[in-house]
Scaffold this motif. Structure first.
Motif, PDB file in Angstrom:
ATOM      1  N   GLU A  26     -19.144   8.032 -12.106  1.00 12.98           N
ATOM      2  CA  GLU A  26     -19.835   6.720 -12.491  1.00 12.98           C
ATOM      3  C   GLU A  26     -19.514   6.566 -13.913  1.00 12.98           C
ATOM      4  N   LYS A  41     -23.288  10.677 -24.405  1.00 14.15           N
ATOM      5  CA  LYS A  41     -22.751   9.889 -25.685  1.00 14.15           C
ATOM      6  C   LYS A  41     -23.287  10.276 -27.109  1.00 14.15           C
ATOM      7  N   THR A  58     -23.051   9.296 -19.470  1.00 17.81           N
ATOM      8  CA  THR A  58     -24.307   8.746 -19.726  1.00 17.81           C
ATOM      9  C   THR A  58     -24.768   8.570 -20.972  1.00 17.81           C
ATOM     10  N   ALA A  59     -25.794   7.629 -21.490  1.00 13.52           N
ATOM     11  CA  ALA A  59     -26.261   7.506 -22.618  1.00 13.52           C
ATOM     12  C   ALA A  59     -26.490   8.728 -23.704  1.00 13.52           C
ATOM     13  N   ASN A  60     -27.153   9.603 -22.746  1.00 14.62           N
ATOM     14  CA  ASN A  60     -27.482  10.806 -23.569  1.00 14.62           C
ATOM     15  C   ASN A  60     -26.544  11.804 -23.820  1.00 14.62           C
ATOM     16  N   SER A  86     -21.192  13.949 -17.668  1.00 14.16           N
ATOM     17  CA  SER A  86     -20.855  12.452 -17.053  1.00 14.16           C
ATOM     18  C   SER A  86     -20.701  12.977 -15.560  1.00 14.16           C
ATOM     19  N   SER A  87     -20.369  11.891 -14.906  1.00  9.49           N
ATOM     20  CA  SER A  87     -20.110  11.809 -13.462  1.00  9.49           C
ATOM     21  C   SER A  87     -18.946  10.908 -12.807  1.00  9.49           C
ATOM     22  N   GLY A 139     -29.433  15.540 -18.685  1.00  8.05           N
ATOM     23  CA  GLY A 139     -28.497  14.130 -18.335  1.00  8.05           C
ATOM     24  C   GLY A 139     -27.415  13.845 -19.498  1.00  8.05           C
TER      25      GLY A 139
END
Length: 362
Positions: free
Chosen positions: A331, A338, A334-336, A328-329, A325
């Motif tokens: 949206e 970053k 993701t936290a992971n 990115s997408s 994960g």
């Protein structure tokens, strides 16, 4: 070849590559993604089962063509040379983190230029980060950063990577049931030009990139270090020609090939900070590797096993990114992802320091 002829050659090559990249979208590739080394290596990794993100699983013939185009031209020019042994494991790790940075931004340096040519203003944040990452790398280059010399290797070593591409092409054409492919039409991995068109495009771009030594990292690095504009002109030409081609195509179908905005861009997000940091990581890592992902593929075709190891690292990075994960997408990040980018910047900085300031080997 004198400098003026070299610059003319690079400008012409860049113009052709930009047109090809734009036309690949016309023939079926995802929007603003006529060519993206990071995305296409990720798709190929998915097709080989290295990750399970169903939307991005397809062996990209463009990658195969890039390597084979470089290989064939190097062979014809007697420039094919098996060499390697310059910190291969370090290069693998750098490749992993360069890919994580690219997938935070959602594109490699090549796609960054193509996103700009499609009107995606988010790519400006990526470009700023990319330049900053290169400047960080140049800081260490000026102070003696090196991964040591390469060595001549047996002839077979220099040809294996090209042979692997032939095997992948055979699998793609003759045995697709053995591979994982996107089944739905919604994901970017499901959108692609016909195999022959993609392969031909890759062969042409690979040959041109081998002939001109095209590399965006090298272009910005040389501009900073030596005030030499030769390599950067190639990417300026790619931007201009792709933009012109997009505008022509857009006249028939408005907002399909060119849409000037931050929001609503294909396969992109609007988080400027993480677009910046993702490409900072990619640029920093690429300087330490000696070239961008496009250049690494071209060098792999020429017989450089260190670059081949880097490409394998890029594919492993794509697998990590989608299995954990990190990618990115549309949206956003993701936290992971970053956490991985911050960790990546720290690791790349440590590699730079250890290969710059450590005591000389006895």
């Amino acid at each position: 070849m004198d400098l003026r002829k070299e610059k003319t050659s690079i400008l012409l090559a860049g113009a052709v590559i930009g047109i090809i990249a734009s036309l690949l979208v016309f023939f079926g590739n995802p929007a603003n993604m006529g060519f993206c080394i990071a995305c296409f290596l990720r798709d190929t990794a998915g097709a080989l089962g290295l990750h399970s993100a169903a939307a991005v699983q397809y062996i990209r013939p463009e990658i195969i063509g890039l390597v084979l185009g470089s290989f064939l031209l190097a062979l014809g020019k007697k420039e094919l040379s098996a060499r390697g042994g310059s910190a291969p494991l370090t290069r693998f790790v750098l490749g992993v983190f360069v890919m994580i940075g690219c997938l935070m931004f959602l594109g490699c340096p090549f796609r960054m230029i193509l996103r700009l040519a499609g009107g995606d203003l988010n790519a400006l944040f990526g470009l700023a980060g990319f330049v900053c990452g290169i400047l960080a790398g140049v800081f260490f280059l000026k102070r003696g950063y090196t991964l040591k010399r390469t060595y001549r290797l047996p002839v077979l070593e220099g040809r294996l990577f090209a042979c692997i591409q032939v095997v992948l092409l055979v699998l793609l054409v003759a045995a697709p049931s053995l591979l994982r492919f996107t089944q739905s039409g919604g994901g970017p991995g499901a959108k692609h030009a016909a195999i022959l068109i993609s392969l031909a495009a890759g062969l042409i771009v690979g040959a041109l990139a081998q002939r001109t030594r095209l590399c965006m990292v090298g272009g910005i690095r040389d501009l900073v270090l030596f005030r030499e504009t030769k390599l950067i002109l190639g990417f300026v030409a790619i931007l201009v020609s792709a933009l012109a081609c997009n505008l022509i195509l857009n006249a028939a179908t408005p907002d399909t090939y060119f849409h000037l905005s931050l929001a609503g861009q294909p396969v992109a997000h609007t988080d400027g900070l993480w677009n910046f940091l993702g490409m900072l990581l990619a640029g920093f890592g690429c300087v330490l590797l000696g070239g961008c992902p496009l250049r690494q593929l071209v060098l792999s075709g020429e017989g450089n096993t260190d670059s081949a190891m880097t490409v394998i690292g890029l594919m492993a990075g794509a697998a990590f990114a989608h299995n954990f994960g990190l990618a990115s997408s549309g949206e956003g990040p993701t936290a992971n992802g970053k956490i991985a980018v911050i960790l990546g910047i720290a690791v790349v900085c440590a590699i730079a320091c250890l290969n710059t300031f450590r005591k000389k080997d006895a």
